[in-house]
Each structure stands twice: as structure tokens, then as C-alpha cells.
Design a protein around this motif. Structure first.
Motif, PDB file in Angstrom:
ATOM      1  N   UNK A   8       0.138   7.770   0.890  1.00  0.00           N
ATOM      2  CA  UNK A   8       0.017   6.719  -0.116  1.00  0.00           C
ATOM      3  C   UNK A   8       0.097   5.390   0.612  1.00  0.00           C
ATOM      4  N   UNK A   9      -0.947   4.617   0.521  1.00  0.00           N
ATOM      5  CA  UNK A   9      -1.044   3.325   1.189  1.00  0.00           C
ATOM      6  C   UNK A   9      -0.735   3.437   2.684  1.00  0.00           C
ATOM      7  N   UNK A  10      -1.249   4.495   3.296  1.00  0.00           N
ATOM      8  CA  UNK A  10      -1.087   4.689   4.727  1.00  0.00           C
ATOM      9  C   UNK A  10       0.236   5.304   5.149  1.00  0.00           C
ATOM     10  N   UNK A  11       1.148   5.536   4.209  1.00  0.00           N
ATOM     11  CA  UNK A  11       2.459   6.115   4.509  1.00  0.00           C
ATOM     12  C   UNK A  11       2.440   7.607   4.183  1.00  0.00           C
ATOM     13  N   UNK A  12       2.854   8.440   5.111  1.00  0.00           N
ATOM     14  CA  UNK A  12       2.909   9.880   4.814  1.00  0.00           C
ATOM     15  C   UNK A  12       4.149  10.226   3.995  1.00  0.00           C
ATOM     16  N   UNK A  13       3.969  11.162   3.069  1.00  0.00           N
ATOM     17  CA  UNK A  13       5.064  11.671   2.242  1.00  0.00           C
ATOM     18  C   UNK A  13       4.926  13.178   2.132  1.00  0.00           C
ATOM     19  N   UNK A  14       6.042  13.874   2.058  1.00  0.00           N
ATOM     20  CA  UNK A  14       6.057  15.306   1.773  1.00  0.00           C
ATOM     21  C   UNK A  14       6.634  15.439   0.371  1.00  0.00           C
ATOM     22  N   UNK A  15       5.830  15.993  -0.534  1.00  0.00           N
ATOM     23  CA  UNK A  15       6.222  16.096  -1.937  1.00  0.00           C
ATOM     24  C   UNK A  15       6.283  17.559  -2.354  1.00  0.00           C
ATOM     25  N   UNK A  16       7.170  17.857  -3.256  1.00  0.00           N
ATOM     26  CA  UNK A  16       7.304  19.211  -3.778  1.00  0.00           C
ATOM     27  C   UNK A  16       6.777  19.267  -5.207  1.00  0.00           C
ATOM     28  N   UNK A  27      -4.142  14.662  -7.580  1.00  0.00           N
ATOM     29  CA  UNK A  27      -4.842  13.680  -8.415  1.00  0.00           C
ATOM     30  C   UNK A  27      -3.940  12.493  -8.717  1.00  0.00           C
ATOM     31  N   UNK A  28      -2.666  12.757  -8.990  1.00  0.00           N
ATOM     32  CA  UNK A  28      -1.720  11.674  -9.248  1.00  0.00           C
ATOM     33  C   UNK A  28      -1.536  10.803  -8.004  1.00  0.00           C
ATOM     34  N   UNK A  29      -1.450  11.435  -6.848  1.00  0.00           N
ATOM     35  CA  UNK A  29      -1.316  10.689  -5.589  1.00  0.00           C
ATOM     36  C   UNK A  29      -2.547   9.818  -5.357  1.00  0.00           C
ATOM     37  N   UNK A  30      -3.736  10.375  -5.575  1.00  0.00           N
ATOM     38  CA  UNK A  30      -4.965   9.602  -5.373  1.00  0.00           C
ATOM     39  C   UNK A  30      -5.028   8.411  -6.324  1.00  0.00           C
ATOM     40  N   UNK A  31      -4.616   8.623  -7.574  1.00  0.00           N
ATOM     41  CA  UNK A  31      -4.617   7.544  -8.565  1.00  0.00           C
ATOM     42  C   UNK A  31      -3.636   6.445  -8.163  1.00  0.00           C
ATOM     43  N   UNK A  32      -2.430   6.845  -7.785  1.00  0.00           N
ATOM     44  CA  UNK A  32      -1.414   5.876  -7.367  1.00  0.00           C
ATOM     45  C   UNK A  32      -1.858   5.133  -6.115  1.00  0.00           C
ATOM     46  N   UNK A  33      -2.410   5.851  -5.147  1.00  0.00           N
ATOM     47  CA  UNK A  33      -2.870   5.224  -3.909  1.00  0.00           C
ATOM     48  C   UNK A  33      -3.951   4.183  -4.207  1.00  0.00           C
ATOM     49  N   UNK A  34      -4.868   4.533  -5.099  1.00  0.00           N
ATOM     50  CA  UNK A  34      -5.936   3.602  -5.475  1.00  0.00           C
ATOM     51  C   UNK A  34      -5.363   2.335  -6.105  1.00  0.00           C
ATOM     52  N   UNK A  35      -4.434   2.515  -7.036  1.00  0.00           N
ATOM     53  CA  UNK A  35      -3.818   1.355  -7.705  1.00  0.00           C
ATOM     54  C   UNK A  35      -3.052   0.481  -6.715  1.00  0.00           C
ATOM     55  N   UNK A  38      -5.354  -1.409  -4.336  1.00  0.00           N
ATOM     56  CA  UNK A  38      -6.024  -2.515  -5.020  1.00  0.00           C
ATOM     57  C   UNK A  38      -5.096  -3.716  -5.137  1.00  0.00           C
ATOM     58  N   UNK A  39      -3.828  -3.472  -5.463  1.00  0.00           N
ATOM     59  CA  UNK A  39      -2.864  -4.570  -5.558  1.00  0.00           C
ATOM     60  C   UNK A  39      -2.643  -5.198  -4.194  1.00  0.00           C
ATOM     61  N   UNK A  40      -2.484  -4.364  -3.171  1.00  0.00           N
ATOM     62  CA  UNK A  40      -2.306  -4.873  -1.803  1.00  0.00           C
ATOM     63  C   UNK A  40      -3.515  -5.697  -1.361  1.00  0.00           C
ATOM     64  N   UNK A  45       0.550  -9.840  -3.880  1.00  0.00           N
ATOM     65  CA  UNK A  45       1.873  -9.228  -3.854  1.00  0.00           C
ATOM     66  C   UNK A  45       2.118  -8.704  -2.447  1.00  0.00           C
ATOM     67  N   UNK A  46       3.270  -9.034  -1.891  1.00  0.00           N
ATOM     68  CA  UNK A  46       3.635  -8.592  -0.545  1.00  0.00           C
ATOM     69  C   UNK A  46       4.783  -7.603  -0.634  1.00  0.00           C
ATOM     70  N   UNK A  47       4.794  -6.660   0.239  1.00  0.00           N
ATOM     71  CA  UNK A  47       5.874  -5.685   0.313  1.00  0.00           C
ATOM     72  C   UNK A  47       5.547  -4.431  -0.469  1.00  0.00           C
ATOM     73  N   UNK A  48       5.739  -3.305   0.193  1.00  0.00           N
ATOM     74  CA  UNK A  48       5.405  -2.025  -0.414  1.00  0.00           C
ATOM     75  C   UNK A  48       6.201  -1.763  -1.687  1.00  0.00           C
ATOM     76  N   UNK A  49       7.480  -2.127  -1.693  1.00  0.00           N
ATOM     77  CA  UNK A  49       8.284  -1.875  -2.890  1.00  0.00           C
ATOM     78  C   UNK A  49       7.785  -2.686  -4.073  1.00  0.00           C
ATOM     79  N   UNK A  50       7.405  -3.923  -3.846  1.00  0.00           N
ATOM     80  CA  UNK A  50       6.881  -4.757  -4.938  1.00  0.00           C
ATOM     81  C   UNK A  50       5.521  -4.245  -5.412  1.00  0.00           C
ATOM     82  N   UNK A  51       4.696  -3.806  -4.479  1.00  0.00           N
ATOM     83  CA  UNK A  51       3.390  -3.242  -4.837  1.00  0.00           C
ATOM     84  C   UNK A  51       3.587  -1.988  -5.689  1.00  0.00           C
ATOM     85  N   UNK A  52       4.554  -1.141  -5.312  1.00  0.00           N
ATOM     86  CA  UNK A  52       4.824   0.075  -6.081  1.00  0.00           C
ATOM     87  C   UNK A  52       5.294  -0.258  -7.486  1.00  0.00           C
TER      88      UNK A  52
END
Length: 103
Positions: A8-16, A27-35, A38-40, A45-52
Motif C-alpha cells: 500500500x503506497x509502496x509499503x509492504x504489509x502482511x495481512x491475515x 480488492x480492498x487493498x487495491x482500492x485503498x492504495x488507489x485512494x 491519489x491523495x499523495x 497532504x504530507x505524511x502517510x498517517x495523514x494520507x491514510x
């Protein structure tokens, strides 16, 4: 449970997730990554936490608008919406199958 490695936004995550829900999670990951991208990319908006947070607020607003009393899904349960989407997917797959044979 199964695990998926996603980005997500270039950051790797391991999800269960539960067995059989891998596609929905992807599909949820792709949707979130797209959103979030786009904000980035808009650069306001600066900062990954604020973008999230901004992406989550946008998605929550979309969800609440769809579920509003005058929204398009006001009288529908989530199960009904999912069933309609499944039917639409089947119709699209059926319509697109002949096109695949052309190439």
C-alpha cells in the motif's frame, strides 16, 4: 486463517484473512492504495498517517452517503448489495467471454 503480502503506497504489509476471503482483501487493498496514492499525488497532504486518515474519511463519507435514507442503497442490506454485484459480475463475464476469443 491465511496471510497475504500486499503493498500500500509502496509499503509492504502482511495481512491475515479468513480462507476464501483473499480476493476481497486484495480488492480492498487495491482500492485503498488507489485512494491513498491519489491523495499523495495531489500534493496537498504530507505524511502517510495523514494520507491514510484522509482516505479513510473519504471512504467513510462515500459509504454513509450510499447508506443514507435518500441514498441509492437505503433500502438494501449489504448482503443484497453483494448479491447484486455478484450478478453484475456474472453478466459482465458472460458478455466479455466472446470478446476474448477475438484476440
Amino acid at each position: 486463517m491465511t496471510t497475504l503480502d500486499v503493498t500500500i503506497m509502496g509499503q509492504p504489509y502482511r495481512l491475515a484473512c479468513k480462507e476464501g476471503e483473499e480476493l476481497a482483501l486484495k480488492q480492498a487493498v487495491a482500492f485503498l492504495d488507489e485512494r491513498m496514492c491519489a491523495i499523495r499525488d495531489a500534493g496537498k497532504v504530507k505524511g502517510t498517517d495523514r494520507i491514510a486518515v484522509m482516505a479513510a474519511l473519504g471512504m467513510a463519507a462515500d459509504f454513509l452517503a450510499a447508506r443514507a435514507g435518500d441514498g441509492p442503497f437505503a433500502a438494501e442490506s449489504m448482503a443484497d448489495v453483494r448479491e447484486k454485484i455478484t450478478v453484475m459480475h456474472a453478466l459482465l463475464d458472460g458478455a466479455l467471454a466472446p470478446q476474448e476469443r477475438l484476440f
